[in-house]
Design a protein around this motif. Structure first.
Motif, PDB file in Angstrom:
ATOM      1  N   ARG A  75      16.497   3.384  -7.654  1.00 13.36           N
ATOM      2  CA  ARG A  75      15.543   2.529  -8.367  1.00 13.36           C
ATOM      3  C   ARG A  75      14.342   2.212  -7.488  1.00 13.36           C
ATOM      4  NH1 ARG A  75      18.483  -3.442  -8.322  1.00 13.36           N
ATOM      5  NH2 ARG A  75      20.185  -2.883  -6.935  1.00 13.36           N
ATOM      6  N   VAL A  76      13.164   2.316  -8.072  1.00 15.20           N
ATOM      7  CA  VAL A  76      11.916   2.039  -7.367  1.00 15.20           C
ATOM      8  C   VAL A  76      10.959   1.324  -8.324  1.00 15.20           C
ATOM      9  CG1 VAL A  76      12.130   4.089  -5.893  1.00 15.20           C
ATOM     10  CG2 VAL A  76      10.808   4.230  -8.013  1.00 15.20           C
ATOM     11  N   GLY A 150      15.323  -8.535  -7.627  1.00 14.01           N
ATOM     12  CA  GLY A 150      14.009  -7.910  -7.747  1.00 14.01           C
ATOM     13  C   GLY A 150      13.509  -7.820  -9.177  1.00 14.01           C
TER      14      GLY A 150
ATOM     15  N   GLU B  76      16.803   0.767   2.761  1.00 14.23           N
ATOM     16  CA  GLU B  76      18.155   0.842   2.182  1.00 14.23           C
ATOM     17  C   GLU B  76      19.020   1.819   2.963  1.00 14.23           C
ATOM     18  OE1 GLU B  76      20.214  -0.217  -0.776  1.00 14.23           O
ATOM     19  OE2 GLU B  76      18.993  -1.971  -0.384  1.00 14.23           O
ATOM     20  N   LEU B  96      18.751  -6.388   4.489  1.00 12.05           N
ATOM     21  CA  LEU B  96      19.143  -6.714   3.112  1.00 12.05           C
ATOM     22  C   LEU B  96      18.550  -8.044   2.643  1.00 12.05           C
ATOM     23  CD1 LEU B  96      22.844  -5.445   3.047  1.00 12.05           C
ATOM     24  CD2 LEU B  96      20.803  -4.352   2.091  1.00 12.05           C
ATOM     25  N   ALA B  99      12.696  -8.254   0.831  1.00  8.83           N
ATOM     26  CA  ALA B  99      12.189  -7.667  -0.418  1.00  8.83           C
ATOM     27  C   ALA B  99      13.297  -7.563  -1.475  1.00  8.83           C
ATOM     28  CB  ALA B  99      11.531  -6.322  -0.133  1.00  8.83           C
ATOM     29  N   SER B 100      13.309  -6.455  -2.239  1.00 10.00           N
ATOM     30  CA  SER B 100      14.332  -6.221  -3.269  1.00 10.00           C
ATOM     31  C   SER B 100      14.866  -4.812  -3.076  1.00 10.00           C
ATOM     32  CB  SER B 100      13.711  -6.329  -4.663  1.00 10.00           C
ATOM     33  OG  SER B 100      12.772  -5.272  -4.850  1.00 10.00           O
ATOM     34  N   THR B 101      15.944  -4.480  -3.776  1.00 13.39           N
ATOM     35  CA  THR B 101      16.501  -3.131  -3.629  1.00 13.39           C
ATOM     36  C   THR B 101      15.449  -2.075  -3.977  1.00 13.39           C
ATOM     37  OG1 THR B 101      18.634  -4.022  -4.279  1.00 13.39           O
ATOM     38  CG2 THR B 101      18.444  -1.635  -4.227  1.00 13.39           C
ATOM     39  N   GLN B 102      14.684  -2.315  -5.056  1.00 14.38           N
ATOM     40  CA  GLN B 102      13.660  -1.333  -5.447  1.00 14.38           C
ATOM     41  C   GLN B 102      12.681  -1.084  -4.306  1.00 14.38           C
ATOM     42  OE1 GLN B 102      14.873  -3.809  -7.421  1.00 14.38           O
ATOM     43  NE2 GLN B 102      14.092  -3.668  -9.500  1.00 14.38           N
ATOM     44  N   LEU B 103      12.193  -2.189  -3.708  1.00 14.75           N
ATOM     45  CA  LEU B 103      11.230  -2.050  -2.609  1.00 14.75           C
ATOM     46  C   LEU B 103      11.889  -1.409  -1.386  1.00 14.75           C
ATOM     47  CD1 LEU B 103       9.450  -5.455  -3.156  1.00 14.75           C
ATOM     48  CD2 LEU B 103       8.246  -3.264  -3.021  1.00 14.75           C
ATOM     49  N   ARG B 104      13.156  -1.759  -1.117  1.00 13.51           N
ATOM     50  CA  ARG B 104      13.835  -1.199   0.058  1.00 13.51           C
ATOM     51  C   ARG B 104      14.110   0.293  -0.093  1.00 13.51           C
ATOM     52  NH1 ARG B 104      16.918  -6.159  -0.432  1.00 13.51           N
ATOM     53  NH2 ARG B 104      18.626  -4.948  -1.321  1.00 13.51           N
ATOM     54  N   ASN B 105      14.227   0.768  -1.343  1.00  8.44           N
ATOM     55  CA  ASN B 105      14.378   2.204  -1.583  1.00  8.44           C
ATOM     56  C   ASN B 105      13.086   2.963  -1.312  1.00  8.44           C
ATOM     57  OD1 ASN B 105      17.063   2.658  -2.335  1.00  8.44           O
ATOM     58  ND2 ASN B 105      16.690   1.949  -4.425  1.00  8.44           N
ATOM     59  N   MET B 106      11.962   2.264  -1.378  1.00 12.63           N
ATOM     60  CA  MET B 106      10.656   2.890  -1.159  1.00 12.63           C
ATOM     61  C   MET B 106      10.206   2.712   0.289  1.00 12.63           C
ATOM     62  SD  MET B 106       8.913   1.111  -4.499  1.00 12.63           S
ATOM     63  CE  MET B 106       7.338   1.938  -4.429  1.00 12.63           C
TER      64      MET B 106
END
Ligand SMILES: Cc1cc2nc3c(=O)[nH]c(=O)nc-3n(C[C@H](O)[C@H](O)[C@H](O)COP(=O)(O)OP(=O)(O)OC[C@H]3O[C@@H](n4cnc5c(N)ncnc54)[C@H](O)[C@@H]3O)c2cc1C
Ligand code: SF4
Ligand code: FES
Ligand code: FES
Lengths: 174, 331
Positions: A75-76, A150, B76, B96, B99-106
């Protein structure tokens, strides 16, 4: 711009036109060749070029999660991703979630639990929740809340969103 | 928002040569700072954007003493690494908590080091006075009413902008080394010497030259870090930057602190290594009294404006609590 770029296959970048870029986006399994301005985000490409308006634009600045999609399974935020960066990547949006006219278990659970009011944040919530299940972060309500943080909901549907996700996680559905 | 040429880099040396040779070119990694400041705020106006995300700089390797993390590894990915969980628990917590999971994936590790300040005046092109954006134009935050998320250490009349990274707080406490590739080859820079205090040039933030590419970081794996913690105090429970954060690693033997490593977040213009506090702690008994003295030593001369006046005391208390959680109280 968008009219021309829908016919990207036919269009050729003007010589020396450094501000455009040719991209192949694979969205929900289908390939799309686009010739777009380099500044176009993945969010705008989905909505304006491909008419996939299920993905929502909330803050357009990384703060709300309404624009959440999956790229190569992760997810992004599509509002902070350039479309050009997604060349030959697999993009999954809310439109691709149902199969054979049947809703995804998370979509059904959101309906059953009233996981939304206005519905604006919902596609982002659901795409985030799909990823959450794969990440295995549904062990407790606290864990669900933390790893869904998020995705902001102005209507405050949080308790019902958590209930919907918890139910699908318990069923072990993917 | 100015048009730019998008270039996808597929070779490290070519990318470095391209950006080094063109003052109007900038790197793009995960984009969570860069796209924001280019497209949304209009603060960055490159003519050429060099996407480095497909360079072979992603991945983590470890030996017994060092973890080597490629610059394009995501937050992540680093948080999920088993060595990080086992040997650097405070780094995992800090990742962890960001930010958020989405941001950490980027977001990439290189980009995290080089993220730009969240100072709202810096990010608002309608504000003319910002020394960081326009040298010698003044500082709107010093007089503005909105300086809450600002720095109190390493700050001064020229700039009080915060370095808002969580990850960098344990990294700076660990003596992490940054590997950088420039036109003249590769060099290694300790993270404690990587950032520049604002001084009279707030626009200069690191020792990097234009076009230098961060290729990796090397994180030492000291035994002390196995007993470590990251405590982040913020305005909401998740998805928020720190008001104050503390990364601490302690070794206590027979009630005496034999090794202490301390980093502070949410308070410094650069990721803050709390050396004055470390000096008080090392060799002292593991008691609340010692922790208070350490906090006092680090916060001796904060630079505050009305909006940040609450921070020195919050920082002291957060330091004491973080140390107490790790070292207990042997009084
Ligand atoms: C809503 C929001 C909330 C956030 N919350 C937190 C938080 O709580 N804690 C936290 O720590 N962070 C937080 N962040 C910041 C985030 O972690 C950073 O923006 C991110 O780490 C930057 O990495 P990136 O790969 O996206 O970098 P980019 O945005 O692509 O690049 C950042 C800068 O670094 C340069 N750059 C990138 N990689 C390299 C390289 N290898 N060599 C040389 N230059 C390079 C780019 O040119 C650019 O100037 C938040 C961000 C947002 C948008
Ligand atoms: S604190 Fe620094 S970045 Fe913010 S307005 Fe002042 S000079 Fe600019
Ligand atoms: S629209 Fe992307 S995070 Fe809000
Ligand atoms: S349902 Fe309205 S914002 Fe979430």
């Amino acid at each position: 711009m968008s009219q021309d770029s829908r016919n990207a296959r036919a269009a050729q970048p003007a010589a020396g036109d450094a501000g455009t870029v040719r991209v192949t986006l694979t969205v929900n399994g289908a390939d799309h060749e686009l010739l777009i301005d380099s500044r176009v985000t993945l969010l705008d490409a989905l909505r304006d070029e491909l008419a996939l308006t299920g993905t929502k634009k909330g803050c357009d600045q990384g703060a709300c999660g309404a624009c959440t999609v999956l790229v190569d399974g992760r997810r992004v935020l599509s509002c902070l991703t350039l479309a050009a960066q997604c060349d030959r990547r697999q993009v999954a949006t809310i439109e691709g979630l149902s199969s054979d006219g049947r809703l995804h278990p998370l979509q059904e659970a959101f309906l059953r639990h009233d996981g939304f009011q206005c519905g604006y944040c919902t596609p982002g919530q659901i795409m985030s929740a799909v990823a959450l299940l794969h990440e295995g972060r549904t062990g407790s309500d606290d864990e669900i809340r933390e790893f869904m943080s998020g995705n902001i909901c102005r209507c405050g549907a949080y308790p019902n969103i958590v209930a919907a996700i918890r139910e699908v996680a318990r069923q072990g559905a993917r | 928002m100015r048009a730019f040429e998008y270039v996808r880099a597929d070779d490290i040396g070519a990318a470095v040569a391209l950006v080094s040779g063109d003052p109007a070119a900038q790197y793009l990694a995960g984009g969570t700072t860069q796209v924001d400041l280019m497209l949304k705020d209009g603060i960055l106006e490159p003519e050429r954007v060099v996407d480095i995300t497909r360079l072979p700089l992603r991945g983590i390797t470890a030996d017994d003493r060092t973890l080597r993390v490629g610059a394009l590894t995501t937050m992540e990915e680093l948080a999920a690494d088993p060595t990080v969980a086992e040997r650097l628990p405070f780094a995992r917590t800090a990742l962890l908590a960001g930010a958020s999971t989405q941001l950490r994936n980027m977001a990439t590790i290189g980009g995290n080091l080089l993220q730009r300040t969240r100072c709202r005046y810096f990010r608002d092109p309608g504000v003319p006075d910002c020394n960081k954006r326009t040298p010698s134009s003044g500082c709107a935050a010093i007089t503005g009413a909105g300086a809450r998320m600002h720095a109190i250490l390493g700050a001064g009349e020229t700039c009080i902008a915060l370095h808002a990274s969580d990850l960098c707080v344990p990294l700076v406490a660990l003596d992490t080394v940054v590997r950088v590739r420039g036109t003249d080859g590769e060099r290694r820079i300790p993270l404690t010497e990587f950032y520049l205090l604002p001084g009279d040039r707030p626009d200069l933030e690191t020792v990097l030259r234009h076009g230098d590419l961060v290729t990796a970081i090397e994180i030492p794996l000291p035994p002390a870090a196995i007993r470590s913690g990251y405590l982040k105090v913020r305005d909401r429970a998740s998805y928020e930057f720190a008001l104050v954060s503390v990364a601490a690693a302690l070794t206590v033997e027979d009630g005496t602190i034999t090794e202490a490593r301390l980093g502070l977040g949410g308070v410094g213009t650069i990721p803050w290594r709390a050396r004055a506090a470390e000096q008080v702690l090392t060799g002292a008994p593991a008691t609340v009294e010692t922790y208070r003295a350490a906090a006092e030593a680090e916060l001796r001369a904060p630079f505050t404006v009305p909006g940040t006046a609450f921070k020195p005391e919050l920082a002291r208390r957060t330091i004491v609590r973080a140390l107490e959680e790790l070292g207990g109280d042997r009084t």
